[in-house]
Design an enzyme around this catalytic site. Structure first.
Site, PDB file in Angstrom:
ATOM      1  N   HIS A  55      12.406  34.594 -10.531  1.00  0.00           N
ATOM      2  CA  HIS A  55      13.940  34.403 -10.483  1.00  0.00           C
ATOM      3  C   HIS A  55      14.313  33.751  -9.771  1.00  0.00           C
ATOM      4  O   HIS A  55      15.525  34.143  -9.187  1.00  0.00           O
ATOM      5  CB  HIS A  55      13.708  36.532 -10.619  1.00  0.00           C
ATOM      6  CG  HIS A  55      13.334  37.354 -10.555  1.00  0.00           C
ATOM      7  ND1 HIS A  55      13.639  37.591 -12.105  1.00  0.00           N
ATOM      8  CD2 HIS A  55      12.528  38.556 -10.744  1.00  0.00           C
ATOM      9  CE1 HIS A  55      13.326  38.446 -12.761  1.00  0.00           C
ATOM     10  NE2 HIS A  55      11.621  38.680 -11.640  1.00  0.00           N
ATOM     11  N   ALA A 118       7.696  45.352  -2.726  1.00  0.00           N
ATOM     12  CA  ALA A 118       9.483  45.074  -2.963  1.00  0.00           C
ATOM     13  C   ALA A 118      10.006  46.196  -1.545  1.00  0.00           C
ATOM     14  O   ALA A 118       9.854  46.451  -1.077  1.00  0.00           O
ATOM     15  CB  ALA A 118       9.954  45.499  -3.886  1.00  0.00           C
TER      16      ALA A 118
END
Length: 144
Positions: A55, A118
């Site tokens: 990303h 995460a």
């Protein structure tokens, strides 16, 4: 991340490490990362082979003293650096997979084959072959 942008990043980084006029290439790497990929990175950061940026690593910051091993994956909004009071920066082993929105802070060592979940905050050493998550990150699984 788009494969072409990642290839350009690796080409620029290689040029910066090899070039005698490294100031030009170092600045170019920094500008490319900041304005094209969207994260702070300097060419003097030690990075192993096959460093993957997912990303575009948007919003990430990597301290120039960090050492990153081979086959590591970095995702967006990740902070890897010292604790703000000077001191050392993290050393990441080989095959470290870092989840989005993670912080890896301080003079610590992350072992080989580690998955960082995460949103994790890592402030202590991490052994090889584990999955860690949480704030402060803790081991939830051993990888065989």
């Amino acid at each position: 991340m788009n494969g072409n942008r990642e290839k350009i990043f690796h080409i620029l980084l290689k040029k910066a490490k090899q070039s005698k006029s490294s100031t030009f290439w170092s600045k170019l790497v920094h500008i490319y990362c900041l304005y094209i990929l969207g994260f702070e990175f300097e060419s003097r950061t030690s990075v192993g082979n096959n460093f993957s940026i997912v990303h575009g690593a948007r919003g990430s910051v990597i301290n120039s003293s960090v050492i990153i091993g081979n086959d590591c994956i970095l995702r967006n909004n990740t902070i890897i650096g010292n604790n703000g009071f000077g001191g050392g920066a993290p050393i990441l082993g080989d095959n470290v997979n870092i989840g989005a929105n993670s912080c890896i802070i301080g003079n610590i060592h992350i072992g080989n084959n580690v998955i960082i979940g995460a949103g994790s905050v890592v402030v202590k050493d991490v052994p090889d072959n584990v999955v860690i998550v949480g704030n402060s990150a803790r081991i939830i699984k051993t990888i065989k």
